[in-house]
Write a protein that holds these residues in place. Structure first.
Motif, PDB file in Angstrom:
ATOM      1  N   TYR A   1       5.455  41.582   8.676  1.00  0.00           N
ATOM      2  CA  TYR A   1       4.045  41.573   9.106  1.00  0.00           C
ATOM      3  C   TYR A   1       3.317  42.783   8.534  1.00  0.00           C
ATOM      4  O   TYR A   1       3.866  43.895   8.534  1.00  0.00           O
ATOM      5  CB  TYR A   1       3.946  41.644  10.633  1.00  0.00           C
ATOM      6  CG  TYR A   1       4.605  40.497  11.345  1.00  0.00           C
ATOM      7  CD1 TYR A   1       4.045  39.227  11.337  1.00  0.00           C
ATOM      8  CD2 TYR A   1       5.799  40.686  12.045  1.00  0.00           C
ATOM      9  CE1 TYR A   1       4.654  38.164  11.999  1.00  0.00           C
ATOM     10  CE2 TYR A   1       6.414  39.635  12.707  1.00  0.00           C
ATOM     11  CZ  TYR A   1       5.841  38.374  12.683  1.00  0.00           C
ATOM     12  OH  TYR A   1       6.434  37.336  13.328  1.00  0.00           O
ATOM     13  N   LEU A   2       2.092  42.546   8.100  1.00  0.00           N
ATOM     14  CA  LEU A   2       1.256  43.628   7.566  1.00  0.00           C
ATOM     15  C   LEU A   2      -0.048  43.640   8.370  1.00  0.00           C
ATOM     16  O   LEU A   2      -0.728  42.608   8.479  1.00  0.00           O
ATOM     17  CB  LEU A   2       0.964  43.360   6.078  1.00  0.00           C
ATOM     18  CG  LEU A   2       0.026  44.339   5.381  1.00  0.00           C
ATOM     19  CD1 LEU A   2       0.634  45.753   5.354  1.00  0.00           C
ATOM     20  CD2 LEU A   2      -0.258  43.873   3.946  1.00  0.00           C
ATOM     21  N   ILE A   3      -0.351  44.812   8.934  1.00  0.00           N
ATOM     22  CA  ILE A   3      -1.552  44.896   9.780  1.00  0.00           C
ATOM     23  C   ILE A   3      -2.495  45.937   9.188  1.00  0.00           C
ATOM     24  O   ILE A   3      -2.147  47.118   9.084  1.00  0.00           O
ATOM     25  CB  ILE A   3      -1.169  45.226  11.239  1.00  0.00           C
ATOM     26  CG1 ILE A   3      -0.217  44.138  11.750  1.00  0.00           C
ATOM     27  CG2 ILE A   3      -2.419  45.305  12.109  1.00  0.00           C
ATOM     28  CD1 ILE A   3       0.306  44.331  13.130  1.00  0.00           C
ATOM     29  N   ASN A   4      -3.669  45.470   8.804  1.00  0.00           N
ATOM     30  CA  ASN A   4      -4.656  46.331   8.151  1.00  0.00           C
ATOM     31  C   ASN A   4      -5.654  46.809   9.208  1.00  0.00           C
ATOM     32  O   ASN A   4      -6.540  46.062   9.617  1.00  0.00           O
ATOM     33  CB  ASN A   4      -5.352  45.526   7.035  1.00  0.00           C
ATOM     34  CG  ASN A   4      -6.621  46.189   6.520  1.00  0.00           C
ATOM     35  OD1 ASN A   4      -6.880  47.368   6.784  1.00  0.00           O
ATOM     36  ND2 ASN A   4      -7.422  45.428   5.776  1.00  0.00           N
ATOM     37  N   CYS A   5      -5.456  48.047   9.674  1.00  0.00           N
ATOM     38  CA  CYS A   5      -6.475  48.620  10.577  1.00  0.00           C
ATOM     39  C   CYS A   5      -6.936  49.948   9.976  1.00  0.00           C
ATOM     40  O   CYS A   5      -6.813  51.004  10.590  1.00  0.00           O
ATOM     41  CB  CYS A   5      -6.008  48.732  12.008  1.00  0.00           C
ATOM     42  SG  CYS A   5      -4.323  49.178  12.255  1.00  0.00           S
ATOM     43  N   ALA A   6      -7.469  49.820   8.763  1.00  0.00           N
ATOM     44  CA  ALA A   6      -7.823  50.997   7.975  1.00  0.00           C
ATOM     45  C   ALA A   6      -9.265  51.453   8.203  1.00  0.00           C
ATOM     46  O   ALA A   6      -9.812  52.201   7.393  1.00  0.00           O
ATOM     47  CB  ALA A   6      -7.557  50.712   6.502  1.00  0.00           C
ATOM     48  N   GLY A   7      -9.887  51.001   9.278  1.00  0.00           N
ATOM     49  CA  GLY A   7     -11.201  51.513   9.679  1.00  0.00           C
ATOM     50  C   GLY A   7     -12.243  51.359   8.587  1.00  0.00           C
ATOM     51  O   GLY A   7     -12.537  50.248   8.127  1.00  0.00           O
ATOM     52  N   LEU A   8     -12.785  52.481   8.137  1.00  0.00           N
ATOM     53  CA  LEU A   8     -13.844  52.485   7.119  1.00  0.00           C
ATOM     54  C   LEU A   8     -13.367  51.862   5.808  1.00  0.00           C
ATOM     55  O   LEU A   8     -14.172  51.482   4.966  1.00  0.00           O
ATOM     56  CB  LEU A   8     -14.291  53.931   6.848  1.00  0.00           C
ATOM     57  CG  LEU A   8     -14.920  54.652   8.048  1.00  0.00           C
ATOM     58  CD1 LEU A   8     -15.018  56.154   7.779  1.00  0.00           C
ATOM     59  CD2 LEU A   8     -16.297  54.077   8.340  1.00  0.00           C
ATOM     60  N   HIS A   9     -12.036  51.807   5.623  1.00  0.00           N
ATOM     61  CA  HIS A   9     -11.468  51.330   4.352  1.00  0.00           C
ATOM     62  C   HIS A   9     -10.834  49.941   4.490  1.00  0.00           C
ATOM     63  O   HIS A   9     -10.148  49.494   3.572  1.00  0.00           O
ATOM     64  CB  HIS A   9     -10.415  52.326   3.848  1.00  0.00           C
ATOM     65  CG  HIS A   9     -10.918  53.731   3.831  1.00  0.00           C
ATOM     66  ND1 HIS A   9     -11.590  54.270   2.765  1.00  0.00           N
ATOM     67  CD2 HIS A   9     -10.902  54.693   4.783  1.00  0.00           C
ATOM     68  CE1 HIS A   9     -11.950  55.513   3.058  1.00  0.00           C
ATOM     69  NE2 HIS A   9     -11.539  55.790   4.271  1.00  0.00           N
ATOM     70  N   SER A  10     -11.022  49.291   5.624  1.00  0.00           N
ATOM     71  CA  SER A  10     -10.319  48.013   5.824  1.00  0.00           C
ATOM     72  C   SER A  10     -10.765  46.967   4.804  1.00  0.00           C
ATOM     73  O   SER A  10      -9.972  46.123   4.381  1.00  0.00           O
ATOM     74  CB  SER A  10     -10.499  47.499   7.250  1.00  0.00           C
ATOM     75  OG  SER A  10     -11.867  47.396   7.536  1.00  0.00           O
ATOM     76  N   GLU A  11     -12.029  47.040   4.389  1.00  0.00           N
ATOM     77  CA  GLU A  11     -12.514  46.082   3.379  1.00  0.00           C
ATOM     78  C   GLU A  11     -11.818  46.357   2.032  1.00  0.00           C
ATOM     79  O   GLU A  11     -11.291  45.440   1.406  1.00  0.00           O
ATOM     80  CB  GLU A  11     -14.035  46.216   3.226  1.00  0.00           C
ATOM     81  CG  GLU A  11     -14.593  45.273   2.177  1.00  0.00           C
ATOM     82  CD  GLU A  11     -16.045  45.603   1.791  1.00  0.00           C
ATOM     83  OE1 GLU A  11     -16.649  46.521   2.379  1.00  0.00           O
ATOM     84  OE2 GLU A  11     -16.554  44.951   0.867  1.00  0.00           O
ATOM     85  N   SER A  12     -11.766  47.636   1.615  1.00  0.00           N
ATOM     86  CA  SER A  12     -11.158  47.919   0.302  1.00  0.00           C
ATOM     87  C   SER A  12      -9.650  47.676   0.342  1.00  0.00           C
ATOM     88  O   SER A  12      -9.063  47.201  -0.638  1.00  0.00           O
ATOM     89  CB  SER A  12     -11.494  49.341  -0.173  1.00  0.00           C
ATOM     90  OG  SER A  12     -11.047  50.283   0.748  1.00  0.00           O
ATOM     91  N   VAL A  13      -9.004  47.962   1.470  1.00  0.00           N
ATOM     92  CA  VAL A  13      -7.565  47.660   1.593  1.00  0.00           C
ATOM     93  C   VAL A  13      -7.345  46.150   1.461  1.00  0.00           C
ATOM     94  O   VAL A  13      -6.449  45.689   0.740  1.00  0.00           O
ATOM     95  CB  VAL A  13      -7.004  48.193   2.939  1.00  0.00           C
ATOM     96  CG1 VAL A  13      -5.646  47.579   3.262  1.00  0.00           C
ATOM     97  CG2 VAL A  13      -6.883  49.723   2.896  1.00  0.00           C
ATOM     98  N   ALA A  14      -8.197  45.365   2.120  1.00  0.00           N
ATOM     99  CA  ALA A  14      -8.041  43.902   2.065  1.00  0.00           C
ATOM    100  C   ALA A  14      -8.150  43.398   0.628  1.00  0.00           C
ATOM    101  O   ALA A  14      -7.448  42.465   0.229  1.00  0.00           O
ATOM    102  CB  ALA A  14      -9.084  43.232   2.959  1.00  0.00           C
TER     103      ALA A  14
END
Ligand SMILES: Cc1cc2nc3c(=O)[nH]c(=O)nc-3n(C[C@H](O)[C@H](O)[C@H](O)COP(=O)(O)OP(=O)(O)OC[C@H]3O[C@@H](n4cnc5c(N)ncnc54)[C@H](O)[C@@H]3O)c2cc1C
Length: 369
Positions: free
Chosen positions: A199-212
């Motif tokens: 499982y990969l969970i993206n909770c990168a806040g201000l960067h969640s869009e760029s991480v996605a």
């Protein structure tokens, strides 16, 4: 190559709450952050207010997770001796139009399960807060303040107690789907690593869009545009003239420049709202006049010489400047069809208050509650 059950990208308050929850169910949980410690971005640059959940539209995630999260957070703080104070908040009105807003707020709060608001008239307000200027107010007794750093420390300690691992200075660079999860490329202090996870969970806040955008196989149509909205705070020197939190009527895509106290009794005013294109915590020089003009509407005796620039925080907002309300987005394979991936987008206020409920929500999506 190493393999873990879960990689959580981002050790802000939300990533830590999710880690603490999932570590109780999974053996190998890894939470990473690109910074040198946890919670160095939005989670340490906010008002530290535990919100009641009164404004958000009925049945929105913000309404549900805020009200659930508030109750969970007070209990968590009590069990773990985290500094917290149910100090109460006054939502103040000036004149008939704003009083009409208070009346609507009473209804929206009730719809969200917040039925403890108390209407106060001018006379009652004068007795309660002599320095306050307002024609009426709603008292929200369940609103409080928290030491958010102590809270995050406790979440991390709890996660580590269940054998989760926090690795700082480690940035997710990309991920690609495998037969049973993801292969994630990391940059850990210049060293390039590859780790597999289910499982990969993206909770990168201000960067969640760029991480996605770095996740291969994720259809770009599922990645919403994030708007960065900076808010500034001024501290107010000396003894606070107010005993509780004072909020004006919400405006300009925010809750209005409010007066809040931290656990040390320091009064601060803020945040305002300023949409920005570049991530930085600059403090524009003309801000003091704007703050004086807005705060003096409810605090006419404000002493300008006691206002000192303090800090700024940046909201990761799905709501653009001209948009109406936008909810939290917590996206699973039901939406994007990539099994094992959860993306969290637009976790602005009340993300701190909602953090434990968000963690339960995510755990539920992984069916491990
Ligand atoms: C001005 C302001 C006032 C607020 N006031 C309140 C309030 O009073 N009450 C309330 O409930 N909420 C409030 N909020 C909202 C609350 O602060 C946030 O919802 C919450 O902090 C979000 O936490 P997070 O973990 O999602 O994000 P963050 O704290 O931003 O954490 C995300 C982490 O991801 C890391 N990261 C990013 N990209 C990568 C990568 N590629 N690899 C590794 N790590 C990465 C970052 O370094 C960061 O540490 C406020 C927000 C602001 C800006």
């Amino acid at each position: 190559m190493d393999k873990v059950d879960i990689i959580i990208v981002g050790a802000g308050v939300v990533g830590l709450a999710i880690t603490a929850k999932l570590a109780q169910q999974f053996n190998n949980v890894l939470v990473i952050d690109k910074n040198s410690s946890f919670g160095e971005e939005t989670s340490s640059r906010n008002s530290e207010v535990i919100h009641a959940g009164i404004y958000y539209p009925k049945n929105s995630l913000k309404a549900k997770l805020c009200v659930q999260g508030k109750a969970m957070l007070y209990q968590y703080c009590q069990e773990r001796q985290i500094p917290v104070n149910k100090i109460g908040k006054l939502l103040v009105a000036h004149g008939k139009n704003e009083e009409d807003f208070l009346k609507k707020t009473l209804i929206s709060a009730k719809n969200n399960g917040v039925d403890d608001l108390i209407w106060l008239n001018q006379q009652a307000l004068k007795e309660l807060e002599p320095e306050l200027l307002a024609s009426a107010a709603l008292l929200s007794p369940s609103t409080g303040i928290i030491d958010s750093h102590a809270y995050m420390q406790s979440l991390l300690a709890q996660a580590e107690q269940y054998n989760a691992l926090f690795v700082a200075q480690t940035k997710m660079q990309s991920a690609s789907p495998t037969d049973d999860g993801f292969e994630v490329s990391l940059d850990s202090q210049g060293e390039q690593l590859s780790i597999k996870c289910k499982y990969l969970i993206n909770c990168a806040g201000l960067h969640s869009e760029s991480v996605a955008h770095t996740i291969q196989g994720l259809n770009k149509s599922h990645i919403p545009k994030l708007h960065w909205c900076r808010g500034h705070y001024f501290s107010y020197q000396g003894k606070s003239p107010f005993k509780q939190l004072i909020y004006p009527i919400p405006r300009d895509n925010g809750l209005g420049i409010h007066a809040s106290l931290d656990m040390g009794g320091q009064l601060k005013f803020g945040p305002d709202t300023q949409y920005i294109d570049q991530l930085n915590y600059d403090f524009p020089s003309k801000l003091k006049e704007k703050f004086l003009s807005q705060v003096s509407q409810y605090f006419p005796n404000i002493d300008a010489s006691k206002l000192q620039p303090a800090y700024a925080g940046i909201r990761p907002k799905l709501q653009g400047k001209e948009d109406s309300f936008k909810d939290f987005v917590i996206q699973t394979s039901e939406t994007h069809q990539l099994e094992g991936l959860i993306n969290l987008f637009g976790i602005d206020s009340p993300g701190l208050t909602s953090s434990l409920a968000i963690a339960n929500y995510v755990a539920d999506k992984l069916k491990v509650n």
